[in-house]
Enzyme design. Structure first.
Site, PDB file in Angstrom:
ATOM      1  N   ASP A 182     -96.542  72.507 -39.785  1.00 27.65           N
ATOM      2  CA  ASP A 182     -97.196  71.917 -40.948  1.00 27.65           C
ATOM      3  C   ASP A 182     -98.619  72.491 -41.058  1.00 27.65           C
ATOM      4  OD1 ASP A 182     -96.689  69.536 -42.978  1.00 27.65           O
ATOM      5  OD2 ASP A 182     -98.710  69.211 -42.185  1.00 27.65           O
ATOM      6  N   TYR A 228    -106.389  69.384 -46.799  1.00 28.10           N
ATOM      7  CA  TYR A 228    -105.868  69.626 -48.144  1.00 28.10           C
ATOM      8  C   TYR A 228    -106.980  70.016 -49.118  1.00 28.10           C
ATOM      9  CZ  TYR A 228    -101.470  67.622 -46.556  1.00 28.10           C
ATOM     10  OH  TYR A 228    -100.298  67.397 -45.877  1.00 28.10           O
ATOM     11  N   HIS A 253     -88.081  68.002 -42.183  1.00 32.87           N
ATOM     12  CA  HIS A 253     -89.360  68.682 -41.998  1.00 32.87           C
ATOM     13  C   HIS A 253     -89.928  68.454 -40.604  1.00 32.87           C
ATOM     14  CE1 HIS A 253     -93.375  70.165 -42.763  1.00 32.87           C
ATOM     15  NE2 HIS A 253     -93.909  68.970 -42.585  1.00 32.87           N
TER      16      HIS A 253
END
Length: 315
Positions: free
Chosen positions: A129, A239, A296
């Site tokens: 990730d 982010y 995931h």
């Protein structure tokens, strides 16, 4: 370089009031000689867990997780003859949460300083990730410090992120709303502080095929890490710097180290197709493996597949 300190107990329990073992206790619960520790690098106090002996393998977790993500693979990887080192990235878990520095190039620089502070000139590195994005940047910016790199399920940010629709279009296999939510300054902390368990449960329930693969204890560990305003802000920082990451990617040449891509078959194979198409343009020696029957968070859902692929690749 940095200064190493001995084990320091982590503070308290999550806002939910549930008793959760400290990082030191969690590390000691694993098979093998794993220990929780801290080291100061470039003014940042970083938390990591390490065990085993041999060639160093640095593991970088993703969102919304901590080093505990790798608990199911750490003992076997160490038993195979490695020094396994799992780092809480800046903004994560027991590591400091600075006001700035969450672009992946800066974070890769911190990881490089961490590696050097531990006394290594070169390491193997793997990330999942957001950790995968940092591992890619580490290989791109510090090529002499990386022997081999594994990227798990997520690519480095590129301009395709700007094409994510604001609203879920009919037929889309999934809608990553949290990319926009985490990019909002200030509001997520106000909404989620003390309520992070709702987000933790939504994320894992939505992206696991077997929801039990991330059990109650793991969810409580992750909730503790993201249940404060600082914890939420730190995770959001990864982010909020995607724009800079995209600019930086344009300055990188091809990765010279061998690259393993491990990818889930979620979203009707979208993740796998994207990695299979993209990685060969970013590195010269690439192998992409699809992890079957897992979502995931396959490090926790399919740990044996990760162990097998790592043992075959990191030799």
């Amino acid at each position: 370089m940095g200064t190493v300190t001995t084990n320091t107990p982590e503070e308290g329990t999550p806002a939910t009031g549930a008793a959760v073992p400290t990082d030191a206790e969690l590390a000691q619960s694993l098979a093998g000689d794993f220990r929780s520790d801290h080291i100061t690098v470039e003014g940042l106090r970083l938390h990591y867990v390490a065990g085993g002996e041999g060639r160093p393998l640095v593991l970088l977790p993703g969102w919304p997780q901590t080093w505990w993500e790798f608990r199911k693979v750490m003992p076997a990887l160490a038993e195979a003859g490695r020094r396994v080192i799992v780092l809480d990235l800046p903004g994560m878990g027991g590591s400091d949460k600075p006001a700035t520095g969450y672009d992946k190039k800066t974070m890769a620089g911190v990881v490089h300083g961490f590696v050097r502070a531990l006394g290594y000139d070169q390491v193997d590195i793997a990330g999942h990730d957001v950790g995968s994005q940092v591992a890619f940047s580490f290989a791109a910016n510090h090529p002499q410090a990386v022997r081999k790199v594994a990227l798990l399920d997520v690519l480095h940010p590129d301009a395709s992120l700007y094409q994510i629709p604001m609203l879920p279009a009919p037929g889309l296999p999934f809608h990553p709303w949290w990319f926009a939510f985490n990019s909002v300054a200030g509001l997520p902390e106000q909404l989620l502080a003390g309520r992070a368990r709702h987000l933790v449960d939504w994320v894992f329930d939505g992206f696991l095929l077997d929801r039990g693969a991330v059990d109650e204890q793991a969810r409580a560990v992750y909730t503790r890490a993201y249940d404060t305003a600082d914890g939420i802000r730190g995770g959001n920082g990864w982010y909020q710097t995607f724009g800079q990451d995209i600019v930086d990617l344009g300055t990188y040449g091809k990765i010279g180290a061998p690259v393993l891509g491990l990818v889930s078959n979620l979203a009707d194979g979208l993740f796998a197709a994207q990695m299979q198409a993209t990685l060969p343009t970013q590195a010269g020696d690439v192998r992409v493996v699809v992890v079957p029957d897992a979502g995931h968070y396959f490090v926790e859902e399919a740990p044996q597949a990760v162990i097998d692929e790592f043992n075959a690749f990191f030799v």
